[in-house]
Design an enzyme around this catalytic site. Structure first.
Site, mmCIF file in Angstrom:
data_model
loop_
_atom_site.group_PDB
_atom_site.id
_atom_site.type_symbol
_atom_site.label_atom_id
_atom_site.label_comp_id
_atom_site.label_asym_id
_atom_site.label_seq_id
_atom_site.Cartn_x
_atom_site.Cartn_y
_atom_site.Cartn_z
ATOM 1 N N CYS A 137 -1.536 -2.191 -16.247
ATOM 2 C CA CYS A 137 -1.706 -1.054 -15.334
ATOM 3 C C CYS A 137 -1.110 -1.333 -13.966
ATOM 4 O O CYS A 137 -1.276 -0.554 -13.043
ATOM 5 C CB CYS A 137 -3.177 -0.672 -15.213
ATOM 6 N N GLU A 183 -6.060 -9.976 -13.268
ATOM 7 C CA GLU A 183 -5.187 -9.967 -12.092
ATOM 8 C C GLU A 183 -5.030 -11.348 -11.492
ATOM 9 O O GLU A 183 -4.261 -11.548 -10.565
ATOM 10 C CB GLU A 183 -5.787 -9.079 -11.005
ATOM 11 N N GLY A 221 -3.357 -6.327 -14.456
ATOM 12 C CA GLY A 221 -2.973 -5.769 -13.154
ATOM 13 C C GLY A 221 -1.862 -6.648 -12.616
ATOM 14 O O GLY A 221 -2.115 -7.641 -11.921
ATOM 15 N N ARG A 268 -11.789 2.025 -12.384
ATOM 16 C CA ARG A 268 -11.934 0.668 -11.859
ATOM 17 C C ARG A 268 -12.970 0.678 -10.743
ATOM 18 O O ARG A 268 -12.922 1.506 -9.831
ATOM 19 C CB ARG A 268 -10.598 0.182 -11.289
ATOM 20 N N HIS A 285 0.814 -1.217 0.000
ATOM 21 C CA HIS A 285 0.000 0.000 0.000
ATOM 22 C C HIS A 285 0.850 1.272 0.000
ATOM 23 O O HIS A 285 0.685 2.161 -0.837
ATOM 24 C CB HIS A 285 -0.920 -0.043 1.228
HETATM 25 C C1 PEP Z 1 -2.777 -4.607 -9.774
HETATM 26 O O1 PEP Z 1 -3.172 -5.507 -9.035
HETATM 27 O O2 PEP Z 1 -1.842 -4.740 -10.584
HETATM 28 C C2 PEP Z 1 -3.398 -3.277 -9.697
HETATM 29 C C3 PEP Z 1 -3.036 -2.323 -10.533
HETATM 30 O O3 PEP Z 1 -4.325 -3.063 -8.749
HETATM 31 P P1 PEP Z 1 -4.044 -2.780 -7.210
HETATM 32 O O4 PEP Z 1 -2.588 -2.433 -7.084
HETATM 33 O O5 PEP Z 1 -4.927 -1.670 -6.829
HETATM 34 O O6 PEP Z 1 -4.397 -4.077 -6.551
HETATM 35 MG MG MG Z 2 -5.049 -5.369 -8.026
#
Ligand code: PEP
Ligand code: MG
Length: 846
Positions: free
Chosen positions: A802, A716, A737, A589, A427
């Site tokens: 992304c 993802e 992701g 998203r 995070h």
């Molecule tokens: C990912 O999982 O690559 C993504 C971009 O989403 P997050 O980092 O918010 O899980």
């Molecule tokens: Mg993610």
């Protein structure tokens, strides 16, 4: 019996000698270029990599023959010449040939102090680098005859032999020790760290010492024609009268002259105007012909100028950009070459403040360099304290075991963030990069005592309020306040990126969650938003309580009621984003994290919530416990929430469409992209899509306005990549992701990986941290499969990445080869991505 090398094993450097960088090293090649430019280079002999390798294994050269190229009694220097300057090499040895006889000769001609200084320096460097004696023993501060005599005595006492008097023996010993030093383990590891291959060779150049001790103006100096920090044209350097050479001339002393006229003291320009003017001419000529900003090492011998060496000026990233753009603007190099000369990652140094490399620093703790830039502030241990600091305009550093979405406002208020846990995609790291806040994570060498409000590492204990400097570019935290350099976004930076855009053939979008992010993204010319993580919008003060109310709602009506009150806020967020992006694509998203993340984590927080919701504390705690999961990242989040609690996504879809209508009415029409997270099955997409389509139909008929939108899927989970074929039937785009995809492919928690990642990388289990550098073999294979299967099912499918890898040059290369339409990365990495993508095209054009 030693092997004898033949006479043809070395080459005198002339304009036509067969000297190549790959066989004789960069210095030999550079000297040949200077000779071709007709600069006054002293006689030089180059030894190839092959010869030096032989010398290291004991082969001997015919040194009498080699010395025959130089006048009798000529003092010599030997310098290293690896294939690349940054691969280093042993220290240069100067004044080879100094002995008692030569000392007497120079003393008679120029005075004893000059002769003594030369001889003593030679004994010192010979003792340290050739005989490997303790350098401290020979470290006389002032060169004088007694110091020289003591050094010669000490040498004999330590080696049980007199100091060698034969120039041939001195040279043989110097060559052998330099050749062997290159083969040593530490030299090998150092150069490998700079990218040298295992078999990298060392060349050596033997050069006549060009006086610097004559009766008229004599001495040695170094001249540059730019400021190495800014890249602006400026003559810098020093000249030292008599007897010392090269870098030593930079050390200031009484006999040091400024190069250009200077109020503070005498200058070379005044004392030797002709030699100075000749130097300027050589500098300009070298710049045009070698197409680089060179630093020239020179000597004056009785007023005559000699050029000993020229190397490219070591410079900051900012200076590199200015020099490359200026050379291209003057037609000295092509624009493409200017683009190729800048390392994409170097651009991020320009976007953030940096620790001044010249500063003295003391390390507190090291961790993962998660978000670049440097900042200074007082240590605080909670987001509340960070906000309090911000309200007093006091810079602070937020120090946490790890951050949670609740810390967003604290992170916003802090100048930098430091966490004990976490990795490149935890995070703190993701948010830090998004906000452009420097961040070091996974600093497992520190222990936080939250109760006492202290943090301990490396024998230091810091309390709340103590000063720290966080260097997020290098992953180091420094004690106290360290001088920083300001970011430098000048017109050269913009010009370089405009040239990059003209070449770039893959889209570059930004991950932007807030209007502030979106403005930065536009400023860096991102071609849209590739990922807007909407959950961050719910952590604002007024929304958090509503969110919690929604989570604790007993009935669907109650939930609907809280969402109704969130709707206008969410709609206003999207209106802002759409307006800022002025018609560029915006990919939103839908809600992704587990609901539990929105609940307070402390007892005090629970009590506050019980008050706000007017419910008994016991019920709040019970419901919170019921929401907690063993494995939240694999639990009730993403599309799973969308399927089971449809009201949340429905509210978001409505907010997006209403904002679309509103912005399209008064500004540029918008066609939003809606992205479904954490999909693993086609049916999830089918269900969500039909609900979103229904909301769109309602908004269209209620507002009487038509609009376009696209629905896509965030890939993802490994299953989504494998089943991309069916999923693409219901999706206009797939965006990989790679943060979660890496986590799930490895079965490795992105929030905990920091604890052992450095051990894993050090022991070669992983070549790199896969959260930092895309794992092309494993995760990359899923991207390849997913992209191919998706496109097979739907030819016009838009493909993108992304995850945090999106801004890395190596992932951009990979995605471009797979035919992706765009990459999306945090706003501050957009310039890096623009340049990296342009370089791929230029590389292909050959
Ligand atoms: C990912 O999982 O690559 C993504 C971009 O989403 P997050 O980092 O918010 O899980
Ligand atoms: Mg993610």
């Amino acid at each position: 019996m030693p092997k004898y090398l033949t006479l043809t094993d070395y080459a005198q450097i002339t304009g036509s000698a067969p000297i190549k960088r790959q066989t004789h090293g960069w210095r030999a090649k550079c000297l040949q270029r200077l000779v071709r430019l007709e600069m006054p280079v002293p006689q030089t002999i180059a030894l190839s990599f092959a010869v030096v390798r032989e010398i290291a294994t004991g082969a001997q050269m015919n040194l009498r023959h080699l010395l025959g190229h130089f006048p009798k009694g000529q003092l010599l220097s030997v310098r290293p010449s690896a294939e690349h300057p940054q691969w280093g090499g042993p220290a240069a040895i100067l004044n080879i040939g100094m002995n008692d006889e030569k000392h007497a000769e120079i003393a008679a001609a120029y005075g004893e102090p000059v002769a003594t200084a030369l001889y003593l320096r030679f004994v010192q460097s010979y003792a340290a680098h050739v005989a490997h004696l303790d350098p401290d023993m020979f470290d006389a501060t002032e060169p004088c005859l007694p110091a020289l005599q003591a050094a010669l005595r000490d040498y004999e006492a330590e080696t049980e032999e007199p100091f060698p008097q034969s120039p041939a023996q001195q040279l043989a010993d110097v060559l052998r020790s330099m050749a062997r030093a290159w083969e040593g383990t530490s030299a090998r590891l150092l150069r490998q760290a700079k990218g040298a291959p295992l078999q990298a060779g060392l060349g050596l150049v033997v050069q006549a010492m060009a006086g610097g001790i004559g009766a008229g103006e004599s001495g040695a100096g170094l001249i540059r024609f730019i400021d190495a920090e800014t890249g602006m044209p400026q003559v810098t350097g020093r000249f030292k009268s008599r007897g010392v050479h090269g870098q030593e001339a930079m050390k200031n002393g009484a006999d040091v002259l400024y190069l250009t006229r200077d109020k503070r003291g005498p200058s070379l320009e005044e004392r030797c105007p002709e030699a100075f003017a000749e130097l300027l001419r050589h500098g300009e000529y070298a710049r045009r012909r070698l197409r680089e900003e060179m630093e020239i090492e020179f000597t004056l011998d009785d007023g005559k100028l000699w050029v000993l060496d020229a190397v490219t000026v070591q410079r900051s990233s900012r200076a590199s950009v200015r020099v490359a753009v200026d050379l291209a603007n003057e037609g000295i190099i092509e624009r493409d070459e200017a683009l190729m000369r800048i390392q994409p990652k170097a651009l991020s140094d320009l976007l953030h403040r940096q620790v001044d490399a010249r500063a003295r620093t003391e390390v507190f703790v090291r961790g993962i360099a998660a978000s670049p830039g440097a900042a200074i502030g007082r240590v605080v241990f909670s987001s509340t304290a960070a906000q309090a600091c911000a309200s007093r305009d006091e810079p602070c550093i937020l120090v946490r075991r790890e951050t949670t979405p609740e810390d967003i406002r604290g992170m916003h208020s802090a100048q930098a963030v430091l966490t004990e846990r976490g990795g490149m995609t935890s995070h703190a790291a993701v948010i830090g990069r998004g906000l452009g806040v420097p961040c070091v994570v996974g600093a497992s060498g520190m222990q936080i005592d939250e109760r006492r409000k202290t943090v301990q590492a490396a024998g230091h204990t810091l309390a709340e309020g103590d000063m720290l400097t966080v260097d997020g570019t290098n992953g180091v935290v420094l004690i106290g306040e360290v001088p920083l350099l300001e970011p430098a976004l000048d017109d050269r930076f913009t010009t370089l990126l405009d040239w990059a855009d003209a070449r770039c053939d893959i889209g570059i979008r930004a991950n932007a969650d807030t209007p502030a992010d979106a403005r930065i993204a536009r400023g860096f010319k991102a071609q849209g938003i590739g990922l807007c993580r909407t959950e961050h919008m719910f952590f604002e003060d007024d929304r958090l309580t509503l969110m919690r109310e929604m989570i604790f709602a007993d009935t669907s009506e109650d939930r609907q009621d809280s969402l109704e009150r969130l709707l206008p806020m969410q709609r206003a967020d999207f209106i802002d984003l759409f307006e800022i992006m002025q018609g560029q694509p915006v990919c939103i998203r839908l809600f992704d994290p587990p609901l539990h993340e929105f609940l307070p984590h402390s007892r005090e927080g629970m009590r506050f919530l019980a008050d706000a919701l007017d419910k008994p504390l016991s019920e709040i705690t019970r419901r919170a416990e019921a929401l907690s999961e063993f494995n939240p990242m694999l639990g009730m989040r993403g599309v799973r929430l969308g399927v089971t609690i449809p009201e949340i996504y429905e509210m978001q879809a409505r907010a997006i469409f209403e904002a679309t209508v509103e912005v399209s009415r008064r500004a540029t029409p918008i066609a939003p992209e809606i992205m479904i997270p954490l999909v693993s099955a086609m049916r999830e997409v089918e269900l969500i899509k039909s609900r979103i389509d229904a909301i769109a139909a309602t908004v269209r008929s209620r507002m009487g306005v038509d609009f376009e939108y696209r629905i896509g899927v965030m890939v993802e989970t490994p299953r989504a990549a494998l089943r991309a074929g069916d999923i693409a039937l219901h999706a206009s785009f797939l965006s990989f992701g790679t943060n979660d995809l890496t986590q799930m492919t490895y079965g490795l928690s992105r929030d905990d990986a920091g604890r052992f990642m450095s051990d894993y990388v050090q022991q070669g289990v992983f070549p790199e941290d896969p959260f930092r550098t895309l794992d092309l073999d494993g995760v990359g294979e899923l991207l390849t499969l997913g992209a191919a299967r998706g496109r097979k099912a739907r030819e016009e499918l838009t493909l993108s990445i992304c995850g945090e890898h999106g801004g890395n040059p190596e992932s951009i290369r990979f995605c471009r080869e797979l035919g992706f339409d765009y990459v999306s990365c945090s706003p501050f990495r957009v310039p890096v991505a623009r340049l990296a993508a342009a370089q791929l095209v230029i590389e292909e054009l050959g």
